[in-house]
Design a protein around this motif. Structure first.
Motif, PDB file in Angstrom:
ATOM      1  N   ILE A   9      62.998  11.490  -2.448  1.00 48.70           N
ATOM      2  CA  ILE A   9      63.072  12.944  -2.312  1.00 48.70           C
ATOM      3  C   ILE A   9      61.672  13.507  -2.113  1.00 48.70           C
ATOM      4  CG2 ILE A   9      63.797  15.090  -3.434  1.00 48.70           C
ATOM      5  CD1 ILE A   9      65.647  13.115  -5.163  1.00 48.70           C
ATOM      6  N   ALA A  10      60.704  12.945  -2.837  1.00 48.99           N
ATOM      7  CA  ALA A  10      59.318  13.420  -2.767  1.00 48.99           C
ATOM      8  C   ALA A  10      58.564  12.711  -1.650  1.00 48.99           C
ATOM      9  CB  ALA A  10      58.630  13.209  -4.108  1.00 48.99           C
ATOM     10  N   CYS A  11      59.139  12.733  -0.454  1.00 42.23           N
ATOM     11  CA  CYS A  11      58.569  12.015   0.694  1.00 42.23           C
ATOM     12  C   CYS A  11      58.738  12.888   1.934  1.00 42.23           C
ATOM     13  CB  CYS A  11      59.280  10.677   0.878  1.00 42.23           C
ATOM     14  SG  CYS A  11      59.016   9.883   2.479  1.00 42.23           S
ATOM     15  N   PRO A  12      57.656  13.510   2.407  1.00 39.36           N
ATOM     16  CA  PRO A  12      57.791  14.423   3.548  1.00 39.36           C
ATOM     17  C   PRO A  12      58.312  13.752   4.813  1.00 39.36           C
ATOM     18  CG  PRO A  12      55.477  13.951   3.093  1.00 39.36           C
ATOM     19  CD  PRO A  12      56.268  13.404   1.937  1.00 39.36           C
ATOM     20  N   TRP A  13      57.918  12.493   5.030  1.00 37.53           N
ATOM     21  CA  TRP A  13      58.373  11.804   6.233  1.00 37.53           C
ATOM     22  C   TRP A  13      59.846  11.418   6.138  1.00 37.53           C
ATOM     23  CZ3 TRP A  13      55.683  12.425  10.378  1.00 37.53           C
ATOM     24  CH2 TRP A  13      54.301  12.612  10.284  1.00 37.53           C
ATOM     25  N   CYS A  14      60.370  11.328   4.921  1.00 38.22           N
ATOM     26  CA  CYS A  14      61.783  11.009   4.764  1.00 38.22           C
ATOM     27  C   CYS A  14      62.671  12.137   5.294  1.00 38.22           C
ATOM     28  CB  CYS A  14      62.104  10.734   3.289  1.00 38.22           C
ATOM     29  SG  CYS A  14      61.424   9.164   2.688  1.00 38.22           S
ATOM     30  N   TYR A  15      62.251  13.374   5.084  1.00 38.75           N
ATOM     31  CA  TYR A  15      63.020  14.520   5.580  1.00 38.75           C
ATOM     32  C   TYR A  15      62.920  14.592   7.105  1.00 38.75           C
ATOM     33  CZ  TYR A  15      65.182  19.156   4.858  1.00 38.75           C
ATOM     34  OH  TYR A  15      66.042  20.227   4.824  1.00 38.75           O
ATOM     35  N   ILE A  16      61.726  14.380   7.620  1.00 40.54           N
ATOM     36  CA  ILE A  16      61.538  14.379   9.071  1.00 40.54           C
ATOM     37  C   ILE A  16      62.343  13.247   9.703  1.00 40.54           C
ATOM     38  CG2 ILE A  16      59.832  14.056  10.921  1.00 40.54           C
ATOM     39  CD1 ILE A  16      57.776  15.352   8.947  1.00 40.54           C
ATOM     40  N   ALA A  75      48.545  19.605   7.312  1.00 42.61           N
ATOM     41  CA  ALA A  75      48.688  20.376   8.546  1.00 42.61           C
ATOM     42  C   ALA A  75      49.415  19.549   9.606  1.00 42.61           C
ATOM     43  CB  ALA A  75      47.321  20.828   9.044  1.00 42.61           C
ATOM     44  N   HIS A  76      49.073  18.270   9.697  1.00 48.38           N
ATOM     45  CA  HIS A  76      49.724  17.388  10.663  1.00 48.38           C
ATOM     46  C   HIS A  76      51.199  17.191  10.320  1.00 48.38           C
ATOM     47  CE1 HIS A  76      50.593  14.022  13.281  1.00 48.38           C
ATOM     48  NE2 HIS A  76      50.897  13.279  12.236  1.00 48.38           N
ATOM     49  N   VAL A  77      51.479  16.945   9.044  1.00 48.22           N
ATOM     50  CA  VAL A  77      52.866  16.732   8.623  1.00 48.22           C
ATOM     51  C   VAL A  77      53.685  18.004   8.836  1.00 48.22           C
ATOM     52  CG1 VAL A  77      54.375  16.189   6.675  1.00 48.22           C
ATOM     53  CG2 VAL A  77      52.218  14.960   6.947  1.00 48.22           C
ATOM     54  N   ARG A  78      53.086  19.161   8.522  1.00 44.60           N
ATOM     55  CA  ARG A  78      53.768  20.434   8.709  1.00 44.60           C
ATOM     56  C   ARG A  78      54.138  20.648  10.174  1.00 44.60           C
ATOM     57  NH1 ARG A  78      50.639  23.164   4.990  1.00 44.60           N
ATOM     58  NH2 ARG A  78      49.114  23.509   6.623  1.00 44.60           N
ATOM     59  N   GLU A  79      53.233  20.271  11.058  1.00 46.13           N
ATOM     60  CA  GLU A  79      53.484  20.407  12.499  1.00 46.13           C
ATOM     61  C   GLU A  79      54.646  19.519  12.932  1.00 46.13           C
ATOM     62  OE1 GLU A  79      51.116  19.820  16.764  1.00 46.13           O
ATOM     63  OE2 GLU A  79      50.089  19.482  14.866  1.00 46.13           O
ATOM     64  N   GLN A  80      54.660  18.284  12.439  1.00 47.42           N
ATOM     65  CA  GLN A  80      55.751  17.368  12.774  1.00 47.42           C
ATOM     66  C   GLN A  80      57.079  17.877  12.222  1.00 47.42           C
ATOM     67  OE1 GLN A  80      55.515  14.398  14.682  1.00 47.42           O
ATOM     68  NE2 GLN A  80      53.562  15.376  15.167  1.00 47.42           N
TER      69      GLN A  80
END
Length: 217
Positions: A9-16, A75-80
């Motif tokens: 759940i605490a994984c930004p790339w998992c949601y993407i 910033a990069h993750v937010r953009e993706q």
């Protein structure tokens, strides 16, 4: 075809990665014959139930990186994420151990609601600054997804499904999964990371063809 997905759940790339996989699956001609199962994974099981600092401070300490460099990563993750229709808010994000969210996921899995709860947990954590370790927040998420309130409270109080969470993590280790998200198709093909939609599309086609070639033999 069965698809097993390990993610935190605490994984930004998992949601993407979830969004990109869903796009590929939605366009897959045999999507109605695909079963998706969500499995637990923790990137940092040692994280305390509550962390007083920010996400930038936490990652700076954990990775040994300057906080400014971490913010550049954000910033990069937010953009993706924005490219997938997601609105990440790292400034409001509450750093918390994800195990209780995974307990909720296992309860939801038993009720056929894992997909709905997974989506709600990820959105709450990354888009809405919700504390995914907080009992009342998890109760709200569970109830909105269709779970019984008392069942959610009982699980969070007893921790009866923590062993199921650990079993998922043990299975990941046995399969050689070291990072998430990881998508395993028919326990034969694996896609690691938040790959482009085209990669998921190719993997779905390949796994489908392989399973049906075996059936024809």
């Amino acid at each position: 075809m069965n698809i097993d997905i390990w993610s935190d759940i605490a994984c930004p790339w998992c949601y993407i990665g979830k969004r990109r996989f869903e796009k590929a699956l939605a366009a897959f001609p045999h999507r109605d014959e695909v079963t998706v199962a969500w499995h637990s994974f923790q990137l940092d099981p040692s994280l305390p139930a509550h962390y007083d600092g920010t996400e930038a401070q936490y990652l700076s300490t954990r990775k040994g990186m300057p906080e400014e460099q971490v913010r550049q990563m954000f910033a990069h993750v937010r953009e993706q994420a924005a490219g997938e229709g997601l609105d990440y808010d790292f400034d409001s994000l509450v750093v918390a151990n994800s195990v209780r969210g995974h307990q909720l996921l296992h309860l939801a899995k038993e009720q056929g609601l894992a997909g709905e709860v997974k989506e709600a947990l990820l959105s709450a954590h990354f888009e809405h600054g919700t504390d995914i370790g907080d009992t009342e927040a998890l109760v709200r998420i569970g109830v909105r997804a269709g779970l019984d309130e008392q069942a959610v409270r009982d699980e969070l109080a007893s921790g009866s499904r923590i062993r199921a969470v650990e079993a998922d993590i043990d299975e990941a280790a046995a399969l050689g999964i070291r990072s998430v998200p990881t998508f395993v198709l028919d326990m034969t093909f694996a896609v690691s990371g938040a790959q482009p939609v085209e990669v998921f599309t190719a993997a779905l086609d390949r796994a489908w063809q392989a399973s049906h070639e075996d059936a024809r033999k």
